[in-house]
Design a protein around this motif. Structure first.
Motif, PDB file in Angstrom:
ATOM      1  N   ASP A 133      43.879  33.046  55.322  1.00 33.45           N
ATOM      2  CA  ASP A 133      43.062  33.527  54.206  1.00 33.45           C
ATOM      3  C   ASP A 133      43.927  34.169  53.139  1.00 33.45           C
ATOM      4  O   ASP A 133      43.723  33.957  51.935  1.00 33.45           O
ATOM      5  CB  ASP A 133      42.024  34.550  54.707  1.00 33.45           C
ATOM      6  CG  ASP A 133      40.877  33.885  55.446  1.00 33.45           C
ATOM      7  OD1 ASP A 133      40.625  32.696  55.177  1.00 33.45           O
ATOM      8  OD2 ASP A 133      40.242  34.554  56.285  1.00 33.45           O
ATOM      9  N   ARG A 134      44.891  34.957  53.573  1.00 37.54           N
ATOM     10  CA  ARG A 134      45.766  35.633  52.604  1.00 37.54           C
ATOM     11  C   ARG A 134      46.607  34.625  51.833  1.00 37.54           C
ATOM     12  O   ARG A 134      46.793  34.747  50.614  1.00 37.54           O
ATOM     13  CB  ARG A 134      46.657  36.647  53.328  1.00 37.54           C
ATOM     14  CG  ARG A 134      45.887  37.819  53.933  1.00 37.54           C
ATOM     15  CD  ARG A 134      46.814  38.964  54.309  1.00 37.54           C
ATOM     16  NE  ARG A 134      47.730  38.610  55.382  1.00 37.54           N
ATOM     17  CZ  ARG A 134      47.449  38.741  56.670  1.00 37.54           C
ATOM     18  NH1 ARG A 134      46.262  39.215  57.038  1.00 37.54           N
ATOM     19  NH2 ARG A 134      48.326  38.417  57.600  1.00 37.54           N
ATOM     20  N   GLN A 135      47.099  33.604  52.532  1.00 38.93           N
ATOM     21  CA  GLN A 135      47.896  32.586  51.841  1.00 38.93           C
ATOM     22  C   GLN A 135      47.047  31.811  50.832  1.00 38.93           C
ATOM     23  O   GLN A 135      47.506  31.478  49.737  1.00 38.93           O
ATOM     24  CB  GLN A 135      48.497  31.626  52.869  1.00 38.93           C
ATOM     25  CG  GLN A 135      49.631  32.226  53.688  1.00 38.93           C
ATOM     26  CD  GLN A 135      50.200  31.248  54.683  1.00 38.93           C
ATOM     27  OE1 GLN A 135      49.521  30.311  55.103  1.00 38.93           O
ATOM     28  NE2 GLN A 135      51.450  31.452  55.081  1.00 38.93           N
ATOM     29  N   ARG A 136      45.799  31.525  51.190  1.00 41.75           N
ATOM     30  CA  ARG A 136      44.911  30.791  50.292  1.00 41.75           C
ATOM     31  C   ARG A 136      44.621  31.620  49.042  1.00 41.75           C
ATOM     32  O   ARG A 136      44.587  31.109  47.919  1.00 41.75           O
ATOM     33  CB  ARG A 136      43.608  30.456  51.020  1.00 41.75           C
ATOM     34  CG  ARG A 136      42.619  29.658  50.182  1.00 41.75           C
ATOM     35  CD  ARG A 136      41.465  29.179  51.052  1.00 41.75           C
ATOM     36  NE  ARG A 136      40.496  28.425  50.271  1.00 41.75           N
ATOM     37  CZ  ARG A 136      39.465  28.980  49.653  1.00 41.75           C
ATOM     38  NH1 ARG A 136      39.273  30.293  49.728  1.00 41.75           N
ATOM     39  NH2 ARG A 136      38.632  28.227  48.957  1.00 41.75           N
ATOM     40  N   ILE A 150      46.546  33.979  47.746  1.00 44.53           N
ATOM     41  CA  ILE A 150      47.767  34.031  46.934  1.00 44.53           C
ATOM     42  C   ILE A 150      47.934  32.729  46.158  1.00 44.53           C
ATOM     43  O   ILE A 150      48.285  32.725  44.963  1.00 44.53           O
ATOM     44  CB  ILE A 150      48.990  34.291  47.832  1.00 44.53           C
ATOM     45  CG1 ILE A 150      48.924  35.702  48.416  1.00 44.53           C
ATOM     46  CG2 ILE A 150      50.282  34.097  47.056  1.00 44.53           C
ATOM     47  CD1 ILE A 150      49.979  35.984  49.462  1.00 44.53           C
ATOM     48  N   SER A 151      47.654  31.592  46.795  1.00 43.65           N
ATOM     49  CA  SER A 151      47.789  30.292  46.129  1.00 43.65           C
ATOM     50  C   SER A 151      46.803  30.171  44.985  1.00 43.65           C
ATOM     51  O   SER A 151      47.112  29.626  43.918  1.00 43.65           O
ATOM     52  CB  SER A 151      47.562  29.158  47.138  1.00 43.65           C
ATOM     53  OG  SER A 151      48.526  29.202  48.160  1.00 43.65           O
ATOM     54  N   THR A 152      45.569  30.689  45.192  1.00 48.06           N
ATOM     55  CA  THR A 152      44.540  30.616  44.147  1.00 48.06           C
ATOM     56  C   THR A 152      44.934  31.434  42.933  1.00 48.06           C
ATOM     57  O   THR A 152      44.815  30.993  41.787  1.00 48.06           O
ATOM     58  CB  THR A 152      43.192  31.118  44.709  1.00 48.06           C
ATOM     59  OG1 THR A 152      42.825  30.318  45.828  1.00 48.06           O
ATOM     60  CG2 THR A 152      42.109  31.031  43.643  1.00 48.06           C
ATOM     61  N   SER A 163      47.951  32.325  42.067  1.00 52.72           N
ATOM     62  CA  SER A 163      49.141  31.753  41.439  1.00 52.72           C
ATOM     63  C   SER A 163      48.790  30.538  40.584  1.00 52.72           C
ATOM     64  O   SER A 163      49.459  30.241  39.596  1.00 52.72           O
ATOM     65  CB  SER A 163      50.162  31.339  42.507  1.00 52.72           C
ATOM     66  OG  SER A 163      50.547  32.455  43.276  1.00 52.72           O
ATOM     67  N   ALA A 164      47.718  29.843  40.953  1.00 52.16           N
ATOM     68  CA  ALA A 164      47.335  28.632  40.228  1.00 52.16           C
ATOM     69  C   ALA A 164      46.596  28.920  38.927  1.00 52.16           C
ATOM     70  O   ALA A 164      46.446  28.040  38.088  1.00 52.16           O
ATOM     71  CB  ALA A 164      46.465  27.749  41.118  1.00 52.16           C
ATOM     72  N   GLN A 165      46.078  30.147  38.737  1.00 52.55           N
ATOM     73  CA  GLN A 165      45.337  30.481  37.519  1.00 52.55           C
ATOM     74  C   GLN A 165      46.288  30.634  36.334  1.00 52.55           C
ATOM     75  O   GLN A 165      47.416  31.108  36.497  1.00 52.55           O
ATOM     76  CB  GLN A 165      44.563  31.780  37.728  1.00 52.55           C
ATOM     77  CG  GLN A 165      43.377  31.632  38.666  1.00 52.55           C
ATOM     78  CD  GLN A 165      42.574  32.916  38.768  1.00 52.55           C
ATOM     79  OE1 GLN A 165      42.972  33.933  38.214  1.00 52.55           O
ATOM     80  NE2 GLN A 165      41.456  32.853  39.441  1.00 52.55           N
TER      81      GLN A 165
END
Length: 360
Positions: free
Chosen positions: A337-340, A342-344, A346-348
């Protein structure tokens, strides 16, 4: 070919017909040993050397008697070794050692299954037989072959997962005799084996460090175990009421009034009677060790700590308790969940998160 000294005796070591041969020269005189070795070399070259099987002169009963006398007598639970040897002798009788073959050993296994014996017990009896033949091969020179090495051990079903619940413990402590009540609490709060508890002496108790020491465990190793207040209270009470105030050191913590070791069969009978009175089924004294481990794991104690407290040499032996506390594995999946997240983030696009917050 060569000579090797073992103790005061010189041994020959050479290869004959593709097999490594080790034979005692039965002398401590090196020159004489060299002469004996030289004679053997000549016999091999001339084709006159024959590796005569010495097992023809020895019997199965001789093997078992010497095993008990020179090996088992120095081990804990000697009575248990005697029982296993009795089972082996009842089946094999007294043949010459070379008549004990993999085929007859398999027949022994099948007979034990017919007797209703569990695989674990069969393996312990095979282990005794294997050790005896190893000694006969490597140290006594009674035989050159160990037939047990060519027989597979049985697959053990170590799936027993029984422990004492809090409600059961309350009922059991009410029905147990006072001396048995102390043993039950001690076992459930230390995880020590029955034999370790009964063999515990005051030399192994340290009230200052709050530890007890098992000087020789099942694995043959020394183990020091920290104790909690429940165990400390039991030990303090027993120390203060131990009878003769001069009894210290080697005297047993849970010994009889005569300071002899409590008989395992008497303990078993008293434990079964208490279970029956408490209406508790399918519980063995050894399950108190499982109770100790299960309660620790359910409380979130790390499996490595549980392994050390139990004295397990392999973590796989302790792993059976892991399923009792699945919450301890939760952080392993929450990291996804934490990795998801962070990825979200970073993608913004830059400033996107601020705009969303303002518009919201």
């Amino acid at each position: 070919m060569g000579l090797v000294k073992r103790g005061n005796v010189w041994w020959m070591s050479f290869t004959y017909e593709g097999r490594q041969i080790r034979r005692s020269t039965e002398t401590s005189d090196k020159r004489l040993a060299e002469a004996i070795l030289g004679k053997v070399k000549v016999e091999i070259v001339e084709g006159k050397y024959f590796d005569k099987p010495r097992e023809e002169a020895k019997t199965f009963l001789q093997l078992m008697e010497r095993y008990l006398r020179e090996h088992a007598s120095r081990r804990m639970h000697y009575r248990r070794y005697v029982n296993m040897v009795d089972n082996l002798k009842a089946f094999f009788g007294n043949p010459k050692l070379h008549h004990v073959t993999p085929k007859t050993i398999v027949a022994f296994k099948n007979k034990r299954y017919v007797d209703g014996v569990m695989p674990a017990t069969i393996n312990r009896e095979l282990a005794v037989l294997k050790k005896a033949f190893n000694l006969a091969c490597r140290e006594w020179e009674w035989t050159r072959d160990n037939p047990v090495c060519r027989v597979s051990m049985e697959r053990e079903q170590n799936t027993r997962d029984r422990w004492l619940t809090e409600a059961e413990e309350g009922r059991l402590l009410k029905t147990a005799l006072p001396w048995l009540r102390e043993l039950i609490l001690f076992a459930a709060h230390t995880g020590m084996r029955r034999g370790e508890i009964l063999a515990l002496n005051w030399n192994g108790v340290d009230f200052v460090r709050r530890t007890v020491t098992v000087f020789r465990s099942k694995n043959g190793e020394r183990r020091t175990i920290p104790i909690n207040q429940t165990v400390q209270d039991i030990l303090t009470k027993r120390y203060e009421t131990r009878g003769d105030a001069s009894q210290t050191g080697e005297s047993l913590v849970f010994g009889s009034e005569a300071q002899t070791c409590l008989d395992g069969s008497n303990l078993r009978r008293a434990f079964i009677a208490a279970l029956k009175a408490a209406k508790i089924e399918n519980l063995h004294f050894h399950d108190l060790r499982h109770t100790f481990a299960t309660r620790l794991v359910q409380a979130g104690v790390d499996l490595y700590k549980v392994q050390r407290l139990l004295g397990h040499k392999s973590p796989s032996m302790t792993q059976r308790y892991a399923h009792h506390f699945p919450e301890s594995l939760r952080d392993g999946v929450e990291i996804l969940d934490r990795q998801r997240l962070i990825s979200t983030i970073s993608a913004q696009p830059a400033g996107g998160a601020m705009v969303d917050c303002v518009n919201g």
